[in-house]
Design an enzyme around this catalytic site. Sequence first.
Site, PDB file in Angstrom:
ATOM      1  N   CYS A   1     -15.356 -14.521   2.936  1.00  0.00           N
ATOM      2  CA  CYS A   1     -15.228 -15.984   3.020  1.00  0.00           C
ATOM      3  C   CYS A   1     -14.542 -16.647   1.832  1.00  0.00           C
ATOM      4  O   CYS A   1     -13.333 -16.571   1.703  1.00  0.00           O
ATOM      5  CB  CYS A   1     -16.604 -16.589   3.260  1.00  0.00           C
ATOM      6  SG  CYS A   1     -16.575 -18.296   3.868  1.00  0.00           S
TER       7      CYS A   1
ATOM      8  N   GLU B   1     -19.708 -13.489   8.258  1.00  0.00           N
ATOM      9  CA  GLU B   1     -20.483 -13.461   7.014  1.00  0.00           C
ATOM     10  C   GLU B   1     -21.985 -13.485   7.305  1.00  0.00           C
ATOM     11  O   GLU B   1     -22.445 -14.192   8.192  1.00  0.00           O
ATOM     12  CB  GLU B   1     -20.107 -14.711   6.206  1.00  0.00           C
ATOM     13  CG  GLU B   1     -20.705 -14.787   4.817  1.00  0.00           C
ATOM     14  CD  GLU B   1     -20.160 -15.983   4.024  1.00  0.00           C
ATOM     15  OE1 GLU B   1     -19.429 -16.811   4.602  1.00  0.00           O
ATOM     16  OE2 GLU B   1     -20.470 -16.080   2.823  1.00  0.00           O
TER      17      GLU B   1
ATOM     18  N   LYS C   1     -19.855 -10.475  -2.363  1.00  0.00           N
ATOM     19  CA  LYS C   1     -18.981 -11.648  -2.450  1.00  0.00           C
ATOM     20  C   LYS C   1     -18.810 -12.088  -3.893  1.00  0.00           C
ATOM     21  O   LYS C   1     -19.777 -12.225  -4.635  1.00  0.00           O
ATOM     22  CB  LYS C   1     -19.602 -12.782  -1.640  1.00  0.00           C
ATOM     23  CG  LYS C   1     -18.764 -14.043  -1.530  1.00  0.00           C
ATOM     24  CD  LYS C   1     -19.496 -15.071  -0.651  1.00  0.00           C
ATOM     25  CE  LYS C   1     -18.666 -16.292  -0.345  1.00  0.00           C
ATOM     26  NZ  LYS C   1     -19.388 -17.213   0.571  1.00  0.00           N
TER      27      LYS C   1
END
Lengths: 613, 613
Positions: B182, B49, B146
Amino acid sequence: MSDQQPVQLRVALAQVDTRVGDLSGNSDLVSTWTAKADEAGAHLVVFPEMTLTGYPAEDLVLRESFAHASQQAVVDLAARLAEEGHGDVAVVVGYLAHTEGSGPAPVDQPPTDDLDSPGDANPRRGAPRNAAALLHGGRVVAHYYKRHLPNYGVFDEARYFVPGRELPIVRLHGVDVALTVCEDLWVEGGPCGVAGQAGVDLVVSPNASPYERAKDDLRFPLVSRRAAESRAPVVYCNQVGGQDELVFDGDSLVVSADGELLARAPQFVEHLLTVDLSFDPSAKPERTAGRVGALTVARHVISEEPVPPFEPRPSTIVKPLTDCEEVWRALVLGLKDFIDKNGMPSVVLGLSGGIDSALVAAIAVDALGADRVYGVGLPSRWSSEHSLADAEDSAKRLGLHYSVVPIAPMVEAYEKSVELSGVAAENLQARVRGTLLMGLSNQHGHLLLATSNKSEVAVGYSTLYGDAAGGFAPIKDVPKTLVWELARWRNAEARRRGETEPIPQNSIDKPPSAELAPGQQDSDSLPSYEELDAVIADYVDRDLGMAQLLERGHDPDVVAKVLRLVDIAEFKRRQSAPGTKISLKAFGRDRRLPITNRWRESLPSVREGAATA
Amino acid sequence: MSDQQPVQLRVALAQVDTRVGDLSGNSDLVSTWTAKADEAGAHLVVFPEMTLTGYPAEDLVLRESFAHASQQAVVDLAARLAEEGHGDVAVVVGYLAHTEGSGPAPVDQPPTDDLDSPGDANPRRGAPRNAAALLHGGRVVAHYYKRHLPNYGVFDEARYFVPGRELPIVRLHGVDVALTVCEDLWVEGGPCGVAGQAGVDLVVSPNASPYERAKDDLRFPLVSRRAAESRAPVVYCNQVGGQDELVFDGDSLVVSADGELLARAPQFVEHLLTVDLSFDPSAKPERTAGRVGALTVARHVISEEPVPPFEPRPSTIVKPLTDCEEVWRALVLGLKDFIDKNGMPSVVLGLSGGIDSALVAAIAVDALGADRVYGVGLPSRWSSEHSLADAEDSAKRLGLHYSVVPIAPMVEAYEKSVELSGVAAENLQARVRGTLLMGLSNQHGHLLLATSNKSEVAVGYSTLYGDAAGGFAPIKDVPKTLVWELARWRNAEARRRGETEPIPQNSIDKPPSAELAPGQQDSDSLPSYEELDAVIADYVDRDLGMAQLLERGHDPDVVAKVLRLVDIAEFKRRQSAPGTKISLKAFGRDRRLPITNRWRESLPSVREGAATA
């Protein structure tokens, strides 16, 4: 409202100073101020945001025992107010609600993307709410859960709260009152817009809006816009007082539906502001309930019967303070509340004869009185002759306790044991002072005040565990140029009042020096404070990059030097004492940069090289 | 996929150690590791990430100059990888995207409540995104923003990012690869669920998941659940390395659609993990695009043609470390990266002969090598005879630089100047040591290590600017009972390897003492460390209230004493050095309590009285 006569209501805004975590003390405060409001003939009293818990309660919000106690406290308070004979007054208080088991709405369910959670909350935490309750007749009549959760600057509300989905509107003596909280006011088309669509007579807004320079200039136009959207007057009640790095200035106000300022409370003091409102029932739109815009409107009725007609009294409309007076009072209250709320009997600080310590001493005396302030002169071999004289003058003008401890014997003892030169030798002197002052702090229970200003904190022009030592740093967010301006203003204020000027003119006039080496002056290693502060305002407060900084006309060499110093001083700032925020962006929770950070501003064309340097 | 032959792909996970803010250095890292992966025959490489910016970049994210540079860096990187001959490899890298002017979706628009903003963002900030890009053939083929933004514990992503609404699926050699990031993995019915509904062959997940004790036990079952939901293997690539208070352990892994662990990388080292995957085209569901669940699925095609069949190689599946070894390596890497990434040449620490400084010295030597570690014995009049001997023994065993500076001359110089007694006199000794060590730090460029452990930090059993002084506190999150356990483990490890035990047995065995007064022992003022640490784990790490603490069987007097000490030490912790987080909740950004705080835990029945005490 059943007839076409104007309907009246007397509303009180209780601009109080709460204590974080003190559910019991804050309940007492509500009881005391509700009694005052009742005595003043108010039908509705509005307290600030999170009245019972204090604001910001930070991670206390996540502690279940605290949340449950808050929930119980609001129920107990409703009963107590009625027992104390104030059951007929409607009271709006803020508190922490904890709706167990009903956490954030599930996400990612088709067909709509209902990501109605402020970031992905810790699944362990339940569903805390930033809540306001309307108490009347011994019970909680209605509650509102804050919808818009600020999560920028000093605010972390997405960490703590789940947003609300319901707007309660309570009819009190025939007047429809909508409950909102703080940030909701900053959002166009938010709860005020919903209230306007649903139909209300009055919007109340408990607030915890921290002081920043000139923020009071924003509040009136903001509240005016929401009043127009609500098609109703808005009652904005802000808290007052210091809480760690924040100070709240009050400045509560009431604005009519057509944008007229009806009442405004003074800044930095507790105050009961009352306003007599009159509503014209014939001018009202339809009243609706159920789903309106983004919220579900729930209507509650306490009483339809209007209050007997009364002669309205004129309201207080306080004039704004000047910039210097406003900042001064923010610094005084921020320090006073830190000391008093933490139960410290007194403060100690080193008096160097320089402007920073002279100013902090004057703030401390204004905050605590001279008898609670201890100044210590700590001359070294490099102190100029005027330093001790100016320090003594400062102490005399302020009437504080004063003593002198020369640091030479300690410095020499270190120098015999280890060889230190250059910056290490300079820092040693500052740390001997820090150790002596902390010794006095431990021995006598004084809290040590650090005297660093924002310019120094920015560029790391201070010694860790030396002059940076202390439990509170009152002028941490005050740039050096403003330090001088405040000193001149405070002396002028003393002259105006016919009092002794608290700050020695010599401390204001002489060139600034840390006096850690022979003949040393700040200008040897720093640009002029005018240049420095201008760059800091743009780089720190406004977060501008290199290209923008140069566009703003700063000298490229000064910018390069200042940015390098600011960037590498992050580790010092991380260990610095808290101090009152007065600027757009203060060091501390307001600006969260990594210590380990290889980014260095450069012009885009040379960025790659610089970033690897 | 056009036929029914199994389709293959070799995937590499580049578990690398990035640097926050170092766009250029991190681009170099991607280039180097992509070359390694290409050489190993990988068709797809996945990096962690926010690869280019490092993680967490904190408020750097809000700086426009940095966001624009990151945006440019990913485009430049795509071109560079192709120029370097790796254009045929698909590379997934994390970066900071900045979609200007397209801020959070408007809120409160009827008919649906579309509060798709993680808290109310600062309107000044634009719309930064936590992004992953798939690079191929010299260009950015697809990017993912994200969706699920963690905002609890150490995470503040609601402060920084706007959540994504689109799921890109890229066809590479006939294999459909979905990009996620994530936290998306932690949400049931999140992007993996959407991927499963839309139809994919593979899900990749760049991560920055900080180390906590036993967290590796959670990851495999978690990734398994998401693989089942995705109906496809999941590639989980985590970063490795220290960043201020956090250390990332790697532990990257690949799990098949039916939950089999296919590959697992070692913890705490950079590693290229490769896995050969085979997909059965006949078993695949329909492929859809457009709106699926909460997201819009966008499909991209790089290549339909499968790679030529190859013989799969077995993958590494590393066995988990024991608890002590895992913690040890976390502490070593956390310290090493703090020192090296901040460009510090060496460290200095006071060696008291006690277990804390002996352990920190051993960690430092494991992290940096003995030649970069300077120990100083600082005996006082109250130091026992064994103290100096044990300190010297510690230094000899570790082979570090060692010197002795008795503190009596400095302490006496202070005592002649000011009268200090009791705690003030005890603290003086600690501050003389702090000042000496900081002098050596300034003189020689060493970073000073503080040796406080979590038990001491919790109850404030340390001297501000004394033993708490330092730029980094390696065992700040290690409770005292674990300090002993780690010491025994490290010595056993040395015996196992046939090396000298690094920690003197006497330092482990003797009763702990601060030695600031004659005959002083920790047990004079604290409960046993077994009791203390058990209460700290429940009160600090688990945030339990009084009723729950007593239910857990703790002694009521011990609980009352420990809670009082923990609560009033907040001001000290606020000024403490950063140290590596290893527990569920570390002091620092993980636990944010106000200094000014009147809440004291008590039983509900007596709460009101206690809260006002």
